[in-house]
Design a protein around this motif. Sequence first.
Motif, short mmCIF file in Angstrom:
data_model
loop_
_atom_site.label_atom_id
_atom_site.label_comp_id
_atom_site.label_asym_id
_atom_site.label_seq_id
_atom_site.Cartn_x
_atom_site.Cartn_y
_atom_site.Cartn_z
N ASP A 206 0.81 -1.22 0.00
CA ASP A 206 0.00 0.00 0.00
C ASP A 206 0.84 1.27 0.00
OD1 ASP A 206 -0.91 -0.20 3.55
OD2 ASP A 206 1.01 -0.20 2.53
N GLY A 207 2.15 1.11 -0.03
CA GLY A 207 3.03 2.26 -0.08
C GLY A 207 3.30 2.91 1.26
N ARG A 208 2.74 2.37 2.34
CA ARG A 208 2.88 3.01 3.65
C ARG A 208 4.26 2.81 4.26
NH1 ARG A 208 -1.73 1.01 7.51
NH2 ARG A 208 -0.66 2.44 8.90
N TYR A 209 4.88 1.68 3.96
CA TYR A 209 6.16 1.36 4.58
C TYR A 209 7.24 1.24 3.52
CZ TYR A 209 3.01 0.24 8.37
OH TYR A 209 2.03 0.32 9.33
N LYS A 210 8.39 1.85 3.82
CA LYS A 210 9.53 1.81 2.91
C LYS A 210 10.80 1.59 3.72
CE LYS A 210 7.24 5.37 0.13
NZ LYS A 210 7.36 6.73 -0.49
N TYR A 211 11.66 0.74 3.23
CA TYR A 211 12.94 0.49 3.88
C TYR A 211 14.04 0.51 2.83
CZ TYR A 211 9.92 -1.10 7.65
OH TYR A 211 8.95 -1.17 8.61
N TYR A 212 15.23 0.97 3.29
CA TYR A 212 16.33 1.18 2.34
C TYR A 212 17.62 0.56 2.87
CZ TYR A 212 13.28 4.79 0.39
OH TYR A 212 12.22 5.47 -0.17
N ALA A 213 18.50 0.20 1.96
CA ALA A 213 19.85 -0.16 2.33
C ALA A 213 20.57 1.11 2.78
CB ALA A 213 20.58 -0.77 1.13
N GLU A 214 21.48 0.95 3.74
CA GLU A 214 22.20 2.11 4.27
C GLU A 214 22.93 2.87 3.17
OE1 GLU A 214 20.89 2.19 8.06
OE2 GLU A 214 22.38 3.58 7.23
N SER A 215 23.41 2.15 2.17
CA SER A 215 24.22 2.75 1.12
C SER A 215 23.44 3.73 0.24
CB SER A 215 24.84 1.66 0.24
OG SER A 215 23.81 0.87 -0.36
N VAL A 216 22.12 3.68 0.30
CA VAL A 216 21.33 4.55 -0.59
C VAL A 216 20.39 5.48 0.18
CG1 VAL A 216 21.42 2.76 -2.38
CG2 VAL A 216 19.38 2.95 -0.92
N LYS A 217 20.35 5.34 1.48
CA LYS A 217 19.43 6.17 2.28
C LYS A 217 19.68 7.64 2.03
CE LYS A 217 18.09 3.53 6.36
NZ LYS A 217 18.34 3.29 7.78
N GLY A 218 18.60 8.38 1.83
CA GLY A 218 18.70 9.81 1.63
C GLY A 218 18.91 10.23 0.20
N ARG A 219 19.27 9.28 -0.68
CA ARG A 219 19.51 9.62 -2.09
C ARG A 219 18.54 8.93 -3.04
NH1 ARG A 219 23.60 8.09 -4.69
NH2 ARG A 219 24.03 6.22 -3.47
N LEU A 220 18.14 7.72 -2.70
CA LEU A 220 17.21 6.97 -3.55
C LEU A 220 15.88 6.86 -2.83
CD1 LEU A 220 19.94 6.34 -4.92
CD2 LEU A 220 19.13 4.01 -5.28
N ILE B 31 12.02 5.04 -3.11
CA ILE B 31 11.12 4.09 -3.75
C ILE B 31 9.68 4.58 -3.60
CG2 ILE B 31 10.88 2.64 -1.68
CD1 ILE B 31 10.89 0.17 -3.53
N SER B 32 8.89 4.38 -4.63
CA SER B 32 7.48 4.76 -4.56
C SER B 32 6.70 3.87 -5.54
CB SER B 32 7.28 6.24 -4.92
OG SER B 32 7.68 6.49 -6.26
N ARG B 33 5.40 3.97 -5.46
CA ARG B 33 4.56 3.16 -6.35
C ARG B 33 3.27 3.89 -6.66
NH1 ARG B 33 3.87 -2.30 -3.52
NH2 ARG B 33 2.44 -2.75 -5.25
N ASP B 34 2.67 3.55 -7.79
CA ASP B 34 1.37 4.06 -8.18
C ASP B 34 0.52 2.83 -8.48
OD1 ASP B 34 -0.90 5.11 -9.37
OD2 ASP B 34 0.20 6.63 -10.48
N ASN B 35 -0.31 2.44 -7.54
CA ASN B 35 -1.11 1.23 -7.73
C ASN B 35 -2.18 1.40 -8.80
OD1 ASN B 35 0.40 -0.20 -5.89
ND2 ASN B 35 -1.07 0.03 -4.21
N SER B 36 -2.55 2.64 -9.11
CA SER B 36 -3.53 2.85 -10.18
C SER B 36 -2.90 2.62 -11.56
CB SER B 36 -4.10 4.27 -10.10
OG SER B 36 -3.11 5.23 -10.43
N ARG B 37 -1.59 2.69 -11.62
CA ARG B 37 -0.87 2.48 -12.88
C ARG B 37 -0.06 1.18 -12.89
NH1 ARG B 37 -0.36 7.31 -15.94
NH2 ARG B 37 -1.12 9.15 -14.82
N ASP B 38 -0.15 0.40 -11.80
CA ASP B 38 0.61 -0.85 -11.69
C ASP B 38 2.10 -0.62 -11.96
OD1 ASP B 38 -1.93 -3.11 -13.10
OD2 ASP B 38 -1.75 -2.11 -11.17
N THR B 39 2.63 0.43 -11.36
CA THR B 39 4.00 0.83 -11.64
C THR B 39 4.76 1.14 -10.36
OG1 THR B 39 3.33 1.72 -13.79
CG2 THR B 39 5.48 2.40 -12.94
N LEU B 40 6.00 0.66 -10.33
CA LEU B 40 6.94 0.91 -9.25
C LEU B 40 7.98 1.90 -9.75
CD1 LEU B 40 8.14 -0.11 -6.43
CD2 LEU B 40 9.53 -1.67 -7.83
N TYR B 41 8.48 2.75 -8.85
CA TYR B 41 9.46 3.75 -9.24
C TYR B 41 10.68 3.72 -8.31
CZ TYR B 41 5.43 5.68 -11.70
OH TYR B 41 4.32 5.85 -12.50
#
Lengths: 106, 122
Positions: free
Chosen positions: B54-68, B70-80
Motif C-alpha cells: 500500500d506504499g505506507r512502509y519503505k525500507y532502504y539499504a544504508e548505502s542509498v538512504k537519503g539519495r534513492l 522508492i514509490s509506487r502508483d497502484n492505479s498504474r501498476d508501476t513501481l518507481y
Amino acid sequence: EIVMTQSPATLSVSPGERAMFSCRASQNVGSNLAWYQQKPGQTPSLLIYGTSTRAAGIPARFSGSGSGTEFTLTIASLQSEDFAVYYCLQYNNLWTFGQGTKVEIK
Amino acid sequence: QVQLVESGGGVVQPGRSLRLSCAASGFTFSTYAMHWVRQAPGKGLEWVAVISYDGRYKYYAESVKGRLTISRDNSRDTLYLQMNGLRPEDTAVYYCARVGVDTAMVGWLDPWGQGTLVTGSS
C-alpha cells in the motif's frame, strides 16, 4: 545489518558430481533464507525459499538445508545447465544477499 | 503470466537525477510488496529498497538512504525508483522484483524483471 557470507567463492565440479556450498549469516535468520541461480547475462532465478522449499519447476536435484545461521545448497548431480553463480538471500531482517558462489566446470 | 518491465536507465552525470520505472502485469500489483535490487558490472547482488503493497512502509539499504526513493502508483501498476545525487558507484543494472507472498512484507523475491542499466559517468 545482517552479513551473509558464502563459501567457497568458486567451486570446480565435473558434470554428474555433487556440489555443496554454504551460506553463513552473522545473526539468526530462522528459516528465512532463499537461494538464486544467475547465468551470465540473465536475471537471477529463484531456486529455494524458506531454506528448503523448491520453487515451482525446480528439479529435485536441488535441495536446501540448515537453519539459524548455517545454510547449505546441494546440487545432487550437476548438469551442464547448472554451471552458474548462486546467491543466498536472507529476508528475516531487511534483505541481504551473499556475495555468490560460482560453480564452474572442472 | 507475471511480468515486470523496467525502464528509465541510461548514462547520467554524477550529481544528476534519474527516475526508474517498473511496469507490472499479470498479477494484482496492489497486493504485493515490491523491491529494487542492483548489480554493479561483474559484481554480486545488492538489495536496495522495498515498499509495502500500500506504499505506507519503505525500507532502504544504508548505502542509498537519503539519495534513492522508492514509490509506487497502484492505479498504474508501476513501481518507481527516484535516484538523486547519482554517484559513480551507483552504476549498476537495477532490477525490480516482487515479494513472494501477497500482502506480506517479509518474503523472498520472485519474480524479477530483466533490469535496466544505469551508468554514472561524466
